[in-house]
Design a protein around this motif. Structure first.
Motif, PDB file in Angstrom:
ATOM      1  N   GLU A 165      26.189  49.016  40.652  1.00 29.95           N
ATOM      2  CA  GLU A 165      25.498  48.556  39.442  1.00 29.95           C
ATOM      3  C   GLU A 165      26.310  48.817  38.174  1.00 29.95           C
ATOM      4  OE1 GLU A 165      21.749  50.512  39.533  1.00 29.95           O
ATOM      5  OE2 GLU A 165      21.023  49.408  41.292  1.00 29.95           O
ATOM      6  N   LYS A 166      26.950  49.978  38.085  1.00 28.84           N
ATOM      7  CA  LYS A 166      27.683  50.342  36.876  1.00 28.84           C
ATOM      8  C   LYS A 166      29.144  49.930  36.903  1.00 28.84           C
ATOM      9  CE  LYS A 166      24.798  54.362  35.752  1.00 28.84           C
ATOM     10  NZ  LYS A 166      24.799  55.800  35.418  1.00 28.84           N
ATOM     11  N   GLY A 167      29.684  49.666  38.081  1.00 32.75           N
ATOM     12  CA  GLY A 167      31.100  49.370  38.194  1.00 32.75           C
ATOM     13  C   GLY A 167      31.948  50.589  37.861  1.00 32.75           C
ATOM     14  N   ILE A 168      33.221  50.356  37.544  1.00 30.62           N
ATOM     15  CA  ILE A 168      34.135  51.437  37.184  1.00 30.62           C
ATOM     16  C   ILE A 168      34.724  51.150  35.812  1.00 30.62           C
ATOM     17  CG2 ILE A 168      36.266  52.673  37.764  1.00 30.62           C
ATOM     18  CD1 ILE A 168      35.850  51.977  40.657  1.00 30.62           C
ATOM     19  N   ILE A 169      34.653  52.140  34.919  1.00 31.88           N
ATOM     20  CA  ILE A 169      35.331  52.041  33.632  1.00 31.88           C
ATOM     21  C   ILE A 169      36.691  52.714  33.764  1.00 31.88           C
ATOM     22  CG2 ILE A 169      34.227  54.154  32.732  1.00 31.88           C
ATOM     23  CD1 ILE A 169      34.358  52.826  29.941  1.00 31.88           C
ATOM     24  N   PHE A 170      37.742  52.031  33.323  1.00 36.13           N
ATOM     25  CA  PHE A 170      39.098  52.561  33.397  1.00 36.13           C
ATOM     26  C   PHE A 170      39.527  52.974  31.993  1.00 36.13           C
ATOM     27  CE2 PHE A 170      38.756  49.978  37.152  1.00 36.13           C
ATOM     28  CZ  PHE A 170      39.541  50.607  38.103  1.00 36.13           C
ATOM     29  N   VAL A 219      35.241  47.703  31.825  1.00 35.14           N
ATOM     30  CA  VAL A 219      34.439  48.027  33.003  1.00 35.14           C
ATOM     31  C   VAL A 219      34.568  46.869  33.984  1.00 35.14           C
ATOM     32  CG1 VAL A 219      32.140  48.535  33.893  1.00 35.14           C
ATOM     33  CG2 VAL A 219      32.815  49.392  31.628  1.00 35.14           C
ATOM     34  N   PHE A 220      34.869  47.195  35.239  1.00 38.28           N
ATOM     35  CA  PHE A 220      35.026  46.166  36.264  1.00 38.28           C
ATOM     36  C   PHE A 220      34.010  46.384  37.375  1.00 38.28           C
ATOM     37  CE2 PHE A 220      39.178  46.455  34.264  1.00 38.28           C
ATOM     38  CZ  PHE A 220      39.502  45.122  34.056  1.00 38.28           C
ATOM     39  N   THR A 221      33.332  45.302  37.776  1.00 36.38           N
ATOM     40  CA  THR A 221      32.389  45.357  38.887  1.00 36.38           C
ATOM     41  C   THR A 221      33.167  45.387  40.202  1.00 36.38           C
ATOM     42  OG1 THR A 221      32.270  42.960  39.138  1.00 36.38           O
ATOM     43  CG2 THR A 221      30.765  43.990  37.526  1.00 36.38           C
ATOM     44  N   PRO A 222      32.494  45.718  41.318  1.00 39.90           N
ATOM     45  CA  PRO A 222      33.202  45.679  42.612  1.00 39.90           C
ATOM     46  C   PRO A 222      33.826  44.315  42.897  1.00 39.90           C
ATOM     47  CG  PRO A 222      31.148  46.880  42.850  1.00 39.90           C
ATOM     48  CD  PRO A 222      31.141  46.310  41.464  1.00 39.90           C
ATOM     49  N   ALA A 223      33.108  43.239  42.570  1.00 40.70           N
ATOM     50  CA  ALA A 223      33.651  41.901  42.821  1.00 40.70           C
ATOM     51  C   ALA A 223      34.896  41.650  41.986  1.00 40.70           C
ATOM     52  CB  ALA A 223      32.586  40.842  42.518  1.00 40.70           C
ATOM     53  N   GLN A 224      34.898  42.112  40.749  1.00 42.91           N
ATOM     54  CA  GLN A 224      36.073  41.924  39.896  1.00 42.91           C
ATOM     55  C   GLN A 224      37.250  42.762  40.364  1.00 42.91           C
ATOM     56  OE1 GLN A 224      34.061  42.988  36.233  1.00 42.91           O
ATOM     57  NE2 GLN A 224      33.986  40.845  35.539  1.00 42.91           N
ATOM     58  N   ILE A 225      36.977  43.934  40.883  1.00 42.73           N
ATOM     59  CA  ILE A 225      38.054  44.790  41.401  1.00 42.73           C
ATOM     60  C   ILE A 225      38.730  44.123  42.600  1.00 42.73           C
ATOM     61  CG2 ILE A 225      38.539  47.001  42.530  1.00 42.73           C
ATOM     62  CD1 ILE A 225      36.344  48.217  40.745  1.00 42.73           C
ATOM     63  N   ARG A 226      37.939  43.458  43.422  1.00 41.45           N
ATOM     64  CA  ARG A 226      38.530  42.761  44.569  1.00 41.45           C
ATOM     65  C   ARG A 226      39.499  41.664  44.123  1.00 41.45           C
ATOM     66  NH1 ARG A 226      33.090  43.466  46.484  1.00 41.45           N
ATOM     67  NH2 ARG A 226      33.062  44.950  48.243  1.00 41.45           N
TER      68      ARG A 226
END
Length: 586
Positions: free
Chosen positions: A452-457, A470-477
């Protein structure tokens, strides 16, 4: 007159079924021409002699005839003649008024002329080659021409195989099949080098029109042995050392490991799922003072598209792959030969803790290799040759033990026993995330990202949701796509960081070898610079693991850096919400 080796085999199965219209119920002999049985098999000549025949039932609906036949195939890879009995059973169908025939062979004898050997490249009929051998005894031969013998002798001791080779339609059993010969090789050349050994080769039967590149193994094997015979032990050792140094240039010396270990390993690999693979040589790579750096393993696969593929694989102390070089690769330019390109070879780096598989998904996971488009067979062969090397390192060296020791020293998840369960989970999760970061495995990283929160780098220790992405799991892929992203600003800089994920990870995430750093803590900040830390305040319900590199004496420790992996609980497990870089700043 050609001298041949006689091999008796039984060709199982039906050869062909055909139909023939006729008005007579009682069929005379020869109603079906026996050469029709071999019509789909290219051959030089065919002869058949009628032996006997007659009705097999009272109604006159079943007629059987027997022939002696001789089929000559002098354009086969190894020319041979097949002879035996052909039995034709003719059946009459009253409702259709037709005769049909079933055929089979019995008492088949195959005469092979091992003094001649033909082959041609698949899809290139213009390129043909003929090898001749000198027959020196009933089962013994010498390579070369009568006026130019090579000094390499071999004896065919055992020749056996099956005979269920199908034609391209999949319907007809060809006389022949895949044969395996055990060659006893022996040489005594003019320089006094003596050699004795054995080699298994494949002899594929069938006609010249049904060629298979495994046919060239015989010549390749003999030429390899010939090269070995003309190389002294010292030259061979120096050549091997140079090869090791090319793949592992940081090492000062290489201690070659006992070849008996490789032989034992190959016996185990024979029952693996890696195909026809083997380990050829291995060495421990060491520094000048004898400190172990890792290993080099040379391995091969015989399942490549155009023959053998041989690789040299460098491993670190714990068994992860440092590099890959090709020792032998023959393949189609623009397809299989692309295995030599960096984009394919570099996929193996950082892997090696487990066996690898090939995928054509375009998004390989941690234990997968992305196949070369149009060259899946070669991709699998290379990967399985590497798998053979991986197997050797983890079963015949100290890599497994050293990996466990490093986990104890560098991965707090392995110790101590009295840690709280949540802390243990944090260490476990952070270490897996760190593994994915170190190998650019964005698919695995996405699995640990908070759904839900994704990852902030954050490129610096002050995490700012107003500036940091902030990137969601789908964006990280999607990081694998190689696109460029905005990563915020470093500390007080006014320059926006815009680069690929790989570049950002190199510059602001995995800046040091954190997998092997000495200082790892939970909710602990080892050192701060001028830029304030706020991860603990921003994520009060979370937990973070910090990996810290204290820097070097050369720069008085000012080249220190840290990496924080911040996690929060989600449905019973910990998910990453922030990845934060820290380092010395002015």
């Amino acid at each position: 007159m050609k001298k041949t080796i006689m091999i008796c085999v039984l060709i199982a199965g039906m050869l062909a079924s055909t139909g023939c219209f006729g008005s007579r119920v009682k069929a005379p002999k020869g109603v079906f021409a026996p050469e029709e049985a071999f019509a789909e098999i290219p051959h030089s000549s065919f002869e058949a002699e009628w032996l006997e025949g007659g009705m097999k039932d009272e109604d006159g609906h079943v007629y059987e005839e027997v022939y002696d036949f001789v089929l000559v195939m002098d354009k086969a890879v190894i020319p041979y003649t097949v002879s035996g009995k052909l039995i034709q059973t003719c059946g009459y169908d009253p409702s259709e008024g037709t005769w049909n025939v079933d055929r089979r062979t019995e008492d088949v004898t195959q005469e092979m002329d091992l003094t001649m050997y033909h082959w041609k490249l698949e899809n290139n009929p213009a390129y043909e080659y003929t090898e001749t051998f000198i027959k020196t005894g009933p089962n013994t031969f010498e390579t070369g021409e009568p006026d130019h013998p090579t000094g390499i002798h071999f004896t065919v001791d055992v020749l056996s195989g099956g005979t269920n080779l199908k034609d391209e339609s999949g319907k007809t059993n060809l006389p022949g099949g895949q044969w395996t010969a055990r060659l006893h090789l022996e040489s005594n050349d003019k320089s006094g080098v003596n050699f004795k050994g054995e080699a298994a080769i494949d002899l594929l039967g069938g006609s010249y029109g049904y060629n298979d590149l495994r046919w060239v193994v015989t010549i390749d094997e003999l030429k390899r042995v010939e090269k070995e015979l003309n190389t002294t032990d010292e030259e061979r050792a120096n050549e091997q050392q140079e090869g090791f140094r090319k793949i592992f240039p940081e090492a000062d010396s290489f201690d070659v490991m006992d070849f008996d270990l490789a032989q034992d390993c190959n016996k185990e690999l024979a029952s693996s799922d890696f195909g026809d693979v083997g380990v050829d040589a291995a060495a421990a790579a060491k520094e000048r003072d004898g400190v172990l750096l890792g290993w080099v393993v040379n391995a091969h696969s015989k399942d490549s598209y155009m023959g053998n593929v041989s690789v040299s694989v460098a491993f670190g102390r714990s068994g992860t792959i440092r590099g890959l070089e090709f020792l032998e690769l023959e393949d189609t330019p623009g397809l299989g030969m692309r295995a030599r390109e960096d984009v394919f070879r570099e996929q193996f780096e950082g892997k090696g803790r487990e066996a690898l598989t090939v995928t054509d998904s375009g998004n390989p996971r941690a234990s997968e290799i992305d196949a070369i488009s149009g060259a899946t067979i070669t991709s699998n062969a290379v990967t399985n040759a590497v798998n053979a090397a991986i197997y050797y390192v983890h079963h015949y060296t100290d890599a497994e033990e050293l990996a466990n020791q490093e986990n104890q020293a560098y991965n707090p998840a392995a110790s101590p026993a009295n840690r709280l369960p949540k802390e243990q989970m944090a260490y476990d999760t952070a270490y897996e995330v760190l593994m994915s970061i170190s190998t650019y495995d964005y698919q695995l990283l996405a699995e640990y990202a908070h759904p839900e929160k994704g990852i902030i780098f954050s490129p610096d220790p002050y995490v700012d949701y107003n500036e940091d992405p902030v990137f969601t799991p789908a964006q990280i892929r999607e990081f694998d796509s190689g696109g460029s992203y905005q990563w915020g600003y470093f500390c007080s800089s006014e320059t926006l960081i815009k680069q690929t994920a790989d570049a950002y990870f190199d510059d602001y995430v995995y800046t040091k070898d954190y997998l092997h750093c000495e200082q790892v803590g939970i909710n602990q900040v080892f050192r701060t610079g001028n830029c304030p830390e706020n991860a603990g305040e921003l994520f009060p319900d979370g937990v973070f693991v910090e990996y810290h590199d204290p820097g070097t004496e050369e720069f008085d420790g000012l080249d220190w850096s840290s990496l924080k992996i911040v996690m929060e609980e989600y449905e019973g497990s910990l998910k990453v919400v922030a990845i934060v870089n820290s380092c010395y700043t002015l």
